[in-house]
Design a protein around this motif. Structure first.
Motif, PDB file in Angstrom:
ATOM      1  N   HIS A 156    -114.598  -0.362  76.774  1.00 11.35           N
ATOM      2  CA  HIS A 156    -114.894   1.443  76.744  1.00 11.35           C
ATOM      3  C   HIS A 156    -114.165   2.637  76.864  1.00 11.35           C
ATOM      4  O   HIS A 156    -113.190   2.321  78.805  1.00 11.35           O
ATOM      5  N   ARG A 161    -117.488   9.094  74.395  1.00 11.91           N
ATOM      6  CA  ARG A 161    -117.570   7.930  74.674  1.00 11.91           C
ATOM      7  C   ARG A 161    -117.006   6.959  73.152  1.00 11.91           C
ATOM      8  O   ARG A 161    -117.754   7.151  72.546  1.00 11.91           O
ATOM      9  N   MET A 178    -116.370   2.546  72.747  1.00 12.45           N
ATOM     10  CA  MET A 178    -116.645   1.061  72.591  1.00 12.45           C
ATOM     11  C   MET A 178    -115.725  -0.006  71.496  1.00 12.45           C
ATOM     12  O   MET A 178    -116.106   0.456  70.274  1.00 12.45           O
ATOM     13  N   GLN A 234    -114.959  -3.331  70.228  1.00 15.27           N
ATOM     14  CA  GLN A 234    -114.771  -5.182  70.356  1.00 15.27           C
ATOM     15  C   GLN A 234    -114.227  -5.899  69.537  1.00 15.27           C
ATOM     16  O   GLN A 234    -114.026  -5.593  68.308  1.00 15.27           O
ATOM     17  N   HIS A 251    -116.952   1.171  68.092  1.00 11.18           N
ATOM     18  CA  HIS A 251    -118.690   2.207  68.099  1.00 11.18           C
ATOM     19  C   HIS A 251    -118.182   3.094  68.695  1.00 11.18           C
ATOM     20  O   HIS A 251    -117.625   3.525  69.898  1.00 11.18           O
ATOM     21  N   LEU A 296    -119.873   6.170  70.624  1.00 12.83           N
ATOM     22  CA  LEU A 296    -121.495   6.030  71.665  1.00 12.83           C
ATOM     23  C   LEU A 296    -121.562   7.468  71.204  1.00 12.83           C
ATOM     24  O   LEU A 296    -122.721   8.101  71.073  1.00 12.83           O
ATOM     25  N   ILE A 303    -116.263 -15.355  69.784  1.00 10.40           N
ATOM     26  CA  ILE A 303    -116.114 -14.061  71.123  1.00 10.40           C
ATOM     27  C   ILE A 303    -115.781 -15.036  71.760  1.00 10.40           C
ATOM     28  O   ILE A 303    -116.882 -15.911  72.061  1.00 10.40           O
ATOM     29  N   LEU A 345    -126.341  10.483  77.657  1.00  9.06           N
ATOM     30  CA  LEU A 345    -124.778  10.710  76.599  1.00  9.06           C
ATOM     31  C   LEU A 345    -125.561  12.203  76.155  1.00  9.06           C
ATOM     32  O   LEU A 345    -126.826  12.447  76.388  1.00  9.06           O
ATOM     33  N   MET A 371    -127.254  -0.040  75.487  1.00 11.25           N
ATOM     34  CA  MET A 371    -127.430   1.198  75.510  1.00 11.25           C
ATOM     35  C   MET A 371    -128.317   1.712  74.752  1.00 11.25           C
ATOM     36  O   MET A 371    -128.299   1.472  73.298  1.00 11.25           O
ATOM     37  N   ARG A 373    -127.427  -1.255  66.276  1.00 10.27           N
ATOM     38  CA  ARG A 373    -126.895  -1.741  66.002  1.00 10.27           C
ATOM     39  C   ARG A 373    -125.843  -2.482  66.815  1.00 10.27           C
ATOM     40  O   ARG A 373    -126.069  -3.154  68.042  1.00 10.27           O
ATOM     41  N   LYS A 416    -122.419  -5.650  68.224  1.00  7.91           N
ATOM     42  CA  LYS A 416    -121.846  -5.225  68.929  1.00  7.91           C
ATOM     43  C   LYS A 416    -120.453  -5.744  67.516  1.00  7.91           C
ATOM     44  O   LYS A 416    -119.714  -5.076  67.632  1.00  7.91           O
ATOM     45  N   VAL A 417    -120.639  -6.917  67.037  1.00  9.17           N
ATOM     46  CA  VAL A 417    -120.024  -7.647  66.262  1.00  9.17           C
ATOM     47  C   VAL A 417    -120.382  -7.918  64.626  1.00  9.17           C
ATOM     48  O   VAL A 417    -121.668  -8.471  64.669  1.00  9.17           O
ATOM     49  N   GLN A 430    -127.879   0.700  70.782  1.00  2.00           N
ATOM     50  CA  GLN A 430    -126.382  -0.736  70.890  1.00  2.00           C
ATOM     51  C   GLN A 430    -126.783  -1.954  72.032  1.00  2.00           C
ATOM     52  O   GLN A 430    -126.506  -1.186  73.140  1.00  2.00           O
ATOM     53  N   LEU A 482    -124.455  -3.850  74.153  1.00  2.00           N
ATOM     54  CA  LEU A 482    -123.308  -3.746  74.167  1.00  2.00           C
ATOM     55  C   LEU A 482    -122.230  -5.284  74.855  1.00  2.00           C
ATOM     56  O   LEU A 482    -120.905  -5.205  75.308  1.00  2.00           O
TER      57      LEU A 482
END
Lengths: 433, 229
Positions: free
Chosen positions: A31, A38, A40, A42, A121, A123, B3, B27, B44, B70, B72-73, B110, B112
């Motif tokens: 992050h 912001r 992120m 991966q 991503h 954010l 992962i 945010l 999030m 959404r 992560k991958v 999202q 995380l």
């Protein structure tokens, strides 16, 4: 001119906002926060077949998406112009700079290679997305560890993380993008523009560079021209900024290694600072234990009760609340008698003729149905022939003989009797007119 | 896509929920946002709205809830779409949609970090963000999940990813804050009627702590915004 040479957030011309780098629990999760922006990133990997033209090189995909989470005008699905620009810029910065050693990702030449994928991503969008994304992506790539493999003959075995320590990617250098915003046709320049500054800028230049002062990418957007001295000056500024940022990344990576080794707090869950005013953390004490034994009895009772009701009335447990309305009543709202026939006698006389014709048609159709139902004298004649001869009083007989089974069909005798009055068929007459 | 597994994945004790951590209004662009973690799982969420809606999605009598999940991958696939419908409908039951006709409420969640109890955390994060955005609701909704493992009669509350792997059944329930009735139920695996009822009651009990957490978090959030003013 009235220019105060001051930025809205009180920063100097060449100042960056506060940069924070944190890592997730997963390897390759990073992050980055620049002020309120912001991002992120991966990294993930899988085994695929290589490209025909480069049989012994692994693959690197960079996927940057502007999530609708980041700003109200970002939409999911088809990438916007800004999204495409960001994606292309990152690709040039990471892929075309050859910062990742793709040859070491080869498992079997021409057969199997590792494909590395970076998902970035966004954010929250508060300006300068490209810098944040490039930092997050390269940090995540450095942080990532791929599983080890063994090759025996044609067989490839991917070793689990428990069996064999995963391997870091070969990162040759760390390219980082630095953005400059230009105002007044390139007269004024700002480093790290925030969202408000980006909205009013004339143009933007992105310089990708590593700490060895090697230029990786340079992109100029917007409707303005720059003097070559200004471009050179920007590269000078970029080189110092990149040095600083690389130092920051290296420090963050070192911290993470230390925390992981000593079993300290790391990951996105731990990065939530409990001292922040709007954050809340449950303490160990508040999370009470749930007494399962007491609940077990309660659950048992509910099951038994459910079974009992099933036994008492199999199938449906409760009669549905349906009230049957009388014939020729409205079905909208509460029901009740039709309120459509407003008194309008003068016009109704001419309509009556039409209506009689209408109802006759209906009678014919209806009788054919009834005769079919009752199975009366359809012996030789066709059904249509029979119906022609039937009169209204016949119908009355048939209707009554059908008895209780008569359901929703119109009571034809009453319909015929009512022809003199502008009754239910009236609505149809009105519609026609 | 793979992962490598995270190293520290502690077991949660059976009859106790994992620690909740939350941060609201983090945010700057979204109307309401939060990040929530249950144990090591973190989500999030951001809420936009009530705002204008596209013509083709518009409903004349109520607000449209646009939920987006959404991962992560990679891209979101069939499984994510299913979740979007499930969590979106759960939120829709709580939101007073008819107060905002011809509008939309966009909820974006999202992922995380996924270390088990994913759906429950997703629902909770989405709802906490809705509270932060001050969207009018009938009642609060919170979710808890538990698993049943082979040979054990005790259901395990908010399991970790490792525990989920060994589970024979996985259940997630969302309850309302007024009567604690079930708003949403999602189950996988094989289980008996008795087991289902037991898990339901255990989750209902444990869920009250999540509501307490909501209230505390909201109190701190509101006192925080007072200071900012």
């Amino acid at each position: 001119m009235g220019v105060n040479f001051q930025r809205l957030d009180g920063r100097g011309t060449y100042d960056y906002r506060k940069i924070t780098i944190t890592f997730g629990i997963d390897r390759g999760c990073c992050h980055v926060q620049i002020g309120d922006t912001r991002v992120m990133a991966q990294v993930s990997c899988e085994v695929t077949t290589p490209k025909q033209t480069r049989p012994n090189e692994g693959l690197l995909y960079v996927n940057a998406e502007l999530s609708p989470m980041a700003a109200p005008h970002f939409e999911a699905g088809r990438p916007s112009q800004q999204g495409v620009e960001l994606g292309r810029c990152l690709e040039r910065c990471l892929k075309e700079s050859r910062c990742i050693d793709t040859e070491s990702l080869c498992i079997m030449s021409g057969m199997k290679v590792w494909a590395i994928r970076v998902d970035v991503h966004v954010l929250n969008h508060d300006g300068n997305l490209i810098d944040a994304c490039s930092m997050a992506a390269i940090t995540a790539l450095t942080h990532f560890r791929r599983p080890d493999v063994t090759v025996s003959g044609e067989e490839v075995t991917i070793l689990s993380v428990e069996d064999q320590d995963p391997i870091a990617l070969g990162v040759h250098h760390m390219p980082i993008c630095v953005s400059f915003a230009f105002f007044h046709q390139g007269k004024y320049l700002l480093v790290d523009p925030n969202e408000m500054e980006e909205r009013v800028m004339d143009g933007k230049m992105v310089i990708g560079m590593n700490k060895h002062r090697e230029l990786v990418t340079l992109q100029l957007t917007g409707s303005m021209l720059l003097h070559k001295d200004q471009v050179l000056r920007c590269t000078q500024i970029a080189s110092t900024k990149v040095q600083e940022m690389t130092k920051l990344i290296e420090e963050a990576l070192k911290n993470d290694v230390h925390e992981r080794a000593t079993g300290g707090q790391f990951g996105s869950a731990s990065s939530q600072d409990p001292s922040h005013v709007t954050s809340h953390v449950t303490t160990e004490k508040t999370m009470e234990e749930v007494d399962t034994e007491a609940l077990r009895e309660l659950a048992r009772e509910t099951v038994l009760k459910g079974r009992e009701t099933d036994r008492e009335s199999p199938g449906m447990t409760r009669a549905p609340d349906i009230t049957l309305l009388g014939k020729q009543t409205g079905r909208i709202g509460e029901g009740g008698l039709s309120s459509w026939d407003v008194e309008d006698i003068e016009e109704s006389e001419e309509d009556d003729v039409e209506m009689i014709a209408d109802t006759n048609v209906k009678v014919v159709r209806e009788t054919s149905h009834i005769s079919k139902c009752l199975g009366i004298d359809s012996s030789e004649d066709s059904e249509e022939d029979v119906t022609e001869t039937l009169a209204a009083h016949h119908l009355g007989v048939h209707e009554s003989s059908r008895g209780a089974s008569g359901d929703t069909t119109i009571d034809l005798t009453t319909a015929l009797n009512q022809q003199k009055r502008p009754a239910p068929g009236r609505e149809r007459g009105k519609v026609k007119r | 896509m793979k992962i490598p597994l995270p190293p520290g994945n502690k077991m949660s004790s059976s009859s106790k929920s994992q620690q909740l951590k939350g941060k609201m209004h983090l945010l700057s662009q979204a109307d309401g946002s939060c990040s929530l973690s249950v144990g090591q799982t973190a989500f999030m969420a951001a809420v936009y709205g009530p705002r204008e809606v596209k013509m083709n999605k518009e409903k004349v009598d109520k607000a449209v809830i646009e939920f987006m999940y959404r991962p992560k991958v990679g891209q979101s696939g069939c499984g994510e779409r299913f979740w979007e419908t499930l969590v979106g409908n759960t939120c829709e039951t709580a939101i007073l949609c008819s107060l905002h006709p011809r509008k939309s409420v966009g909820i974006i969640v999202q992922e995380l970090q996924n270390s088990g109890s994913q759906l429950a955390c997703c629902i909770n994060a989405a709802f906490l963000a809705l509270l932060d955005a001050c969207v009018p609701v009938r009642y609060m909704v919170a979710a808890t999940c538990c698993i049943i493992t082979e040979g054990s009669t005790e259901p395990i509350l908010s399991p970790t990813a490792v525990q989920e792997e060994n589970a024979i059944a996985h259940m997630t329930f969302a309850f309302d804050s007024v009567d604690h009735n079930v708003v949403c139920s999602h189950t996988t695996g094989c289980f008996s009627e008795d087991q289902f009822q037991l898990c339901l009651e255990v989750c209902r009990k444990a869920n009250k702590q999540v509501f307490d957490f909501y209230r505390e978090a909201l109190r701190e959030r509101l006192s925080g915004s007072m200071i900012e003013c």
